[in-house]
Write a protein that holds these residues in place. Structure first.
Motif, PDB file in Angstrom:
ATOM      1  N   ALA A  51       0.822  -1.209   0.000  1.00  0.00           N
ATOM      2  CA  ALA A  51       0.000   0.000   0.000  1.00  0.00           C
ATOM      3  C   ALA A  51       0.854   1.258   0.000  1.00  0.00           C
ATOM      4  O   ALA A  51       0.598   2.209  -0.747  1.00  0.00           O
ATOM      5  CB  ALA A  51      -0.936  -0.010   1.208  1.00  0.00           C
ATOM      6  N   ARG A  52       1.895   1.270   0.805  1.00  0.00           N
ATOM      7  CA  ARG A  52       2.721   2.470   0.933  1.00  0.00           C
ATOM      8  C   ARG A  52       3.646   2.664  -0.267  1.00  0.00           C
ATOM      9  O   ARG A  52       3.824   3.786  -0.749  1.00  0.00           O
ATOM     10  CB  ARG A  52       3.525   2.401   2.223  1.00  0.00           C
ATOM     11  N   PHE A  53       4.233   1.557  -0.771  1.00  0.00           N
ATOM     12  CA  PHE A  53       5.095   1.693  -1.950  1.00  0.00           C
ATOM     13  C   PHE A  53       4.281   2.109  -3.179  1.00  0.00           C
ATOM     14  O   PHE A  53       4.762   2.888  -4.014  1.00  0.00           O
ATOM     15  CB  PHE A  53       5.835   0.393  -2.231  1.00  0.00           C
ATOM     16  N   ALA A  54       3.057   1.588  -3.308  1.00  0.00           N
ATOM     17  CA  ALA A  54       2.197   1.984  -4.422  1.00  0.00           C
ATOM     18  C   ALA A  54       1.830   3.458  -4.345  1.00  0.00           C
ATOM     19  O   ALA A  54       1.498   4.078  -5.360  1.00  0.00           O
ATOM     20  CB  ALA A  54       0.931   1.128  -4.436  1.00  0.00           C
ATOM     21  N   ASN A  70       0.551  -0.106  -8.802  1.00  0.00           N
ATOM     22  CA  ASN A  70       0.289  -1.361  -8.100  1.00  0.00           C
ATOM     23  C   ASN A  70       1.369  -2.397  -8.396  1.00  0.00           C
ATOM     24  O   ASN A  70       1.791  -3.139  -7.503  1.00  0.00           O
ATOM     25  CB  ASN A  70      -1.081  -1.913  -8.487  1.00  0.00           C
ATOM     26  N   LEU A  71       1.831  -2.460  -9.654  1.00  0.00           N
ATOM     27  CA  LEU A  71       2.880  -3.408 -10.009  1.00  0.00           C
ATOM     28  C   LEU A  71       4.182  -3.081  -9.278  1.00  0.00           C
ATOM     29  O   LEU A  71       4.861  -3.975  -8.758  1.00  0.00           O
ATOM     30  CB  LEU A  71       3.094  -3.412 -11.511  1.00  0.00           C
ATOM     31  N   LEU A  72       4.527  -1.796  -9.236  1.00  0.00           N
ATOM     32  CA  LEU A  72       5.725  -1.399  -8.516  1.00  0.00           C
ATOM     33  C   LEU A  72       5.591  -1.671  -7.022  1.00  0.00           C
ATOM     34  O   LEU A  72       6.529  -2.147  -6.371  1.00  0.00           O
ATOM     35  CB  LEU A  72       6.012   0.087  -8.761  1.00  0.00           C
ATOM     36  N   GLY A  73       4.414  -1.360  -6.484  1.00  0.00           N
ATOM     37  CA  GLY A  73       4.178  -1.617  -5.068  1.00  0.00           C
ATOM     38  C   GLY A  73       4.278  -3.086  -4.738  1.00  0.00           C
ATOM     39  O   GLY A  73       4.894  -3.478  -3.733  1.00  0.00           O
ATOM     40  N   PHE A  74       3.689  -3.931  -5.597  1.00  0.00           N
ATOM     41  CA  PHE A  74       3.743  -5.384  -5.384  1.00  0.00           C
ATOM     42  C   PHE A  74       5.177  -5.885  -5.470  1.00  0.00           C
ATOM     43  O   PHE A  74       5.625  -6.683  -4.633  1.00  0.00           O
ATOM     44  CB  PHE A  74       2.867  -6.092  -6.416  1.00  0.00           C
ATOM     45  N   GLY A 212       6.121 -15.668   2.398  1.00  0.00           N
ATOM     46  CA  GLY A 212       5.962 -14.223   2.305  1.00  0.00           C
ATOM     47  C   GLY A 212       5.177 -13.820   1.073  1.00  0.00           C
ATOM     48  O   GLY A 212       4.366 -12.886   1.116  1.00  0.00           O
ATOM     49  N   PHE A 213       5.400 -14.531  -0.041  1.00  0.00           N
ATOM     50  CA  PHE A 213       4.625 -14.261  -1.257  1.00  0.00           C
ATOM     51  C   PHE A 213       3.147 -14.566  -1.036  1.00  0.00           C
ATOM     52  O   PHE A 213       2.266 -13.788  -1.439  1.00  0.00           O
ATOM     53  CB  PHE A 213       5.177 -15.092  -2.411  1.00  0.00           C
ATOM     54  N   ALA A 214       2.876 -15.715  -0.399  1.00  0.00           N
ATOM     55  CA  ALA A 214       1.476 -16.054  -0.083  1.00  0.00           C
ATOM     56  C   ALA A 214       0.868 -15.004   0.838  1.00  0.00           C
ATOM     57  O   ALA A 214      -0.300 -14.614   0.675  1.00  0.00           O
ATOM     58  CB  ALA A 214       1.413 -17.439   0.556  1.00  0.00           C
ATOM     59  N   ALA A 215       1.645 -14.534   1.822  1.00  0.00           N
ATOM     60  CA  ALA A 215       1.155 -13.495   2.732  1.00  0.00           C
ATOM     61  C   ALA A 215       0.889 -12.200   1.980  1.00  0.00           C
ATOM     62  O   ALA A 215      -0.079 -11.486   2.268  1.00  0.00           O
ATOM     63  CB  ALA A 215       2.175 -13.258   3.848  1.00  0.00           C
ATOM     64  N   LEU A 216       1.749 -11.871   0.998  1.00  0.00           N
ATOM     65  CA  LEU A 216       1.566 -10.646   0.207  1.00  0.00           C
ATOM     66  C   LEU A 216       0.287 -10.711  -0.613  1.00  0.00           C
ATOM     67  O   LEU A 216      -0.476  -9.742  -0.663  1.00  0.00           O
ATOM     68  CB  LEU A 216       2.781 -10.438  -0.699  1.00  0.00           C
TER      69      LEU A 216
END
Length: 309
Positions: A51-54, A70-74, A212-216
């Motif tokens: 959320a913050r990086f996006a 959103n892609l950069l944030g992800f 961590g990917f699943a959590a993301l």
């Protein structure tokens, strides 16, 4: 019949999201033999990071596209989760190889509080929004079969499909790849895995990165639905009955357990809740899990452990 199917579909979609969160518990347990209490904190931390990086990166670079944001944030949030995995292995798990399970369990509790505090320090403690473009409007299906049709949430449907695709991919990864087999070997016996040349440190970084990917993904979906706030970590509590029901060592068990919990709580709330005064959806999953602990502690698909003395 139409109302029943509407409730059933709602439960199945909610169950897939529960399964996605439960998958993190199963992944960590399969690789380290410890129940990861930090999974809820990982969901929150990953959602906060995205959320913050996006929000920050497009402002820094002067970008206006929401998709690019959103892609950069992800992507940056995933980099953060890999970094978290490396730190956990380097400074926590790497120091506790072959320790008692209770020691590793307490370590994950420490990781939980660290991620909660560190996330608040770096990303802030307000309620943040993740908008990934999922439609909010309802969808009506089978209108020719049932009067008025069956109402579905498009957002829940898309979220469930994303969760199902990720869960299926990870199940295939564990079953058919060399890394997946190495992860299972490490879970069975750390020392034996090391003796045949499996690098324990690398395996732990991989599995925590995958978790961590699943959590993301879970944080992205739940953050889109509920907003990113610190109560989001409580979503993981709903995954506890799922892993108890399906089995701590079974990826398919996480799927089946999630679907059973999702459908069971929705149907019980609608059909049994009015007789009991409501609120059954809150505790139904935990009562069902308690019943399984009494009659089948390993869950539906978990491995039965027999100790010979």
């Amino acid at each position: 019949m139409g109302f029943f199917l509407e409730t059933l579909f709602g439960g199945l979609m909610a169950g897939m999201l529960y399964a996605l969160v439960a998958l993190g518990f199963v992944l960590i347990f399969k690789a380290s033999g410890v129940f990861n209490f930090a999974q809820g904190a990982m969901v929150l931390f990953a959602a906060l990071a995205m959320a913050r990086f996006a929000e920050w990166v497009p402002a820094w670079l002067g970008l206006e596209s929401k998709l690019v944001a959103n892609l950069l944030g992800f992507g940056l949030a995933m980099v953060c989760m890999v970094g978290v995995a490396w730190v956990i292995e380097r400074f926590v798990l790497g120091k506790l190889v072959n320790q008692e399970g209770i020691t590793l369990l307490m370590a994950t509790l420490g990781i939980t509080y660290f991620l909660d505090g560190f996330g608040q320090t770096v990303f802030g403690s307000d309620i943040y929004k993740i908008d990934i473009g999922m439609p909010k409007d309802p969808l009506f299906i089978l209108e020719s079969t049932f009067e008025g049709g069956i109402l579905l949430s498009q957002e829940d449907l898309i979220a469930a499909l994303i969760a199902a695709a990720l869960v299926a991919t990870l199940a295939l990864f564990f079953q058919y790849t060399a890394t997946g087999r190495a992860l299972r070997a490490v879970a069975d016996d750390h020392q034996a895995a090391q003796s045949i040349g499996i690098p324990l440190s690398r395996i732990w970084v991989i599995v925590w990165s995958v978790a961590g990917f699943a959590a993301l993904v879970a944080g992205m979906i739940w953050g889109s639905k509920l907003g990113v706030q610190f109560s989001l970590s409580q979503v993981a509590l709903k995954a506890l009955p799922v892993v108890i029901l399906g089995g701590l060592t079974s990826v398919p068990g996480a799927i089946i357990g999630g679907l059973i919990i999702g459908v069971g709580e929705k149907l019980s709330e609608v059909y049994i809740g009015p007789m009991l005064g409501g609120g059954i959806e809150i505790w139904f999953a935990y009562v069902l899990a308690l019943g399984f602990l009494l009659v089948r502690p390993q869950g539906l698909f978990g491995e039965k452990i027999i100790d010979r003395v």
